[in-house]
Design a protein around this motif. Sequence first.
Motif: not given
Length: 531
Positions: A358-361, A372-373, A422-426
């Motif tokens: 999932a994507v968390l707040d 939402v990012l 994905f916006s970033s991977r670490d």
Amino acid sequence: MPTPAQQVHDWLATYDAPTASVAHLLCDRHPGSAVAVTEIGEDLEPAVHTFADLARRSGRLAAGMARLGIGRGDRVATLLDRGFDLAATAMAAWRLGAVHVPLLTALAPAAIGTRLAGARARLVVCEERVRHKLQDAGPWRVAVAGPGGLAGDLTLDGLAAGAGPVPRAEAVGGSAPFLHLYSPGPGGVPRGFEVPVRALAAFHSHFRYGLDVAEDDVYWNTHDPSWHYGLYFGLVAPLLAGHAGLQLRAGADPELVLDVLAEQRVTNLVAAPTLYRTLRSTVKTLPPEVAVRRLSSAGEPLPEGVVDWAGDVFGAPVRDHYGQAELGVCVGQHQHPDAAVEVPPGSQGTSLPGWSVAVLDPFDDVEAAPGVLGRVAVDARESAAYWFGGYAGDPKARLTPDGRWFVTADTAVRDREGCFFFSSRDEEAILASGYRIVPGDVETALLEHPDVVEAAVYGAPDGTGGQTVAATVVLADGAQAGPELAEKLRELVRGRFAEHAYPRTIDFVEELPKSPSGKIRRSRLGPRSRG
């Protein structure tokens, strides 16, 4: 046929059982005549090893290890190149219920010593050419895969010779560890963690549903099997599925890759984005013998141009997959017909069977609304394939306080259909040539030089759409910047950390760009006074 979800549960019933034996699951239950490992040398001549060969060699090595007192739970480390010796040594350890500790041969002596000590290794099996990296005394015995070595060393052949009866494959159960690995931690300190036998269900899920490796496929995973993705899906998963895997003991330059694809008739290829980008820059047409039906990538986002190029040249798109060392793969563009989902351009796909991602707040540990990012997280309670038990001394690391969510440190948007963007991977990690390099590891090595006051390491474009390691350095008063010092710093990183992680470019500056709180602003790093 069971559904993918049911199949994962069926695998867990076998791999998480009290009677689970790694050597049985990965070797002894398969037909002896089936090919286990095809090792390809620099001359491209293949050496074919069957499961019977693997059982015989690993059994003799296990007998030799038992003579040394190696048993259940003991750590057996390897510094071996990809190939049959690595597979047989790991299998020998698993026969005894021991734990395999794979280490990259490119690691520096200090990094190797730290990892061996942290794992409490009792035996190290290494290539002859890297034996010098183990000269510091330790509580471990050393076996060399070759005729060389130091006084008191064993040879791998000697370990297997005249060792007595082959031990019966040890049943350890699904909760017992069979791998001890390391992941970069804060400040460049490696964090050890264990992989339990039940994680085989997660690896099998990606091998079947993500990569769609069919029974008649010629499968080649080009990642190093001493590194997480290559270990999980280039060594362990093929053996688990009873499928042959190719292991190339030579550098993967474009011409060599094409030769292997053609001569071995590879139909299912897994490679880092770096290799695809390199092929794109050099290959216009394929030899007629190349007929790959599945192309997969993992480790960093794929540029859209590479995906389009692969479709034009290979006739098959490159499918992207996402995961971490602590998970395996949990999201991807799955290729098996039973799990395949059409994803929009730019998406890395959906959750793999057995996983609930999932994507968390950004601030609260609740799921963010679609679009939402937020923070990518795995639902540890609802993911049947989830297996991570924390780092050594920190079992609850990266879990939310309620223990439900494993937070990955990556950010993404998820749409209403469950597709991830994905916006970033670490974002501080450098993804170079298939390796994930944490800046802190390289910075720690640079700071050992007496002329270096501060150092900031970051990823710079490599000209093909990938990254290379770069460093910005502040020197002590009176130190002389220039090419000579820059080369000394590169050698320091090679010697203190790893050969593949040295900075290709080094910039000397009077001060590093920092935020008011003192955090380095890596986005502002770049060429000034270059060495």
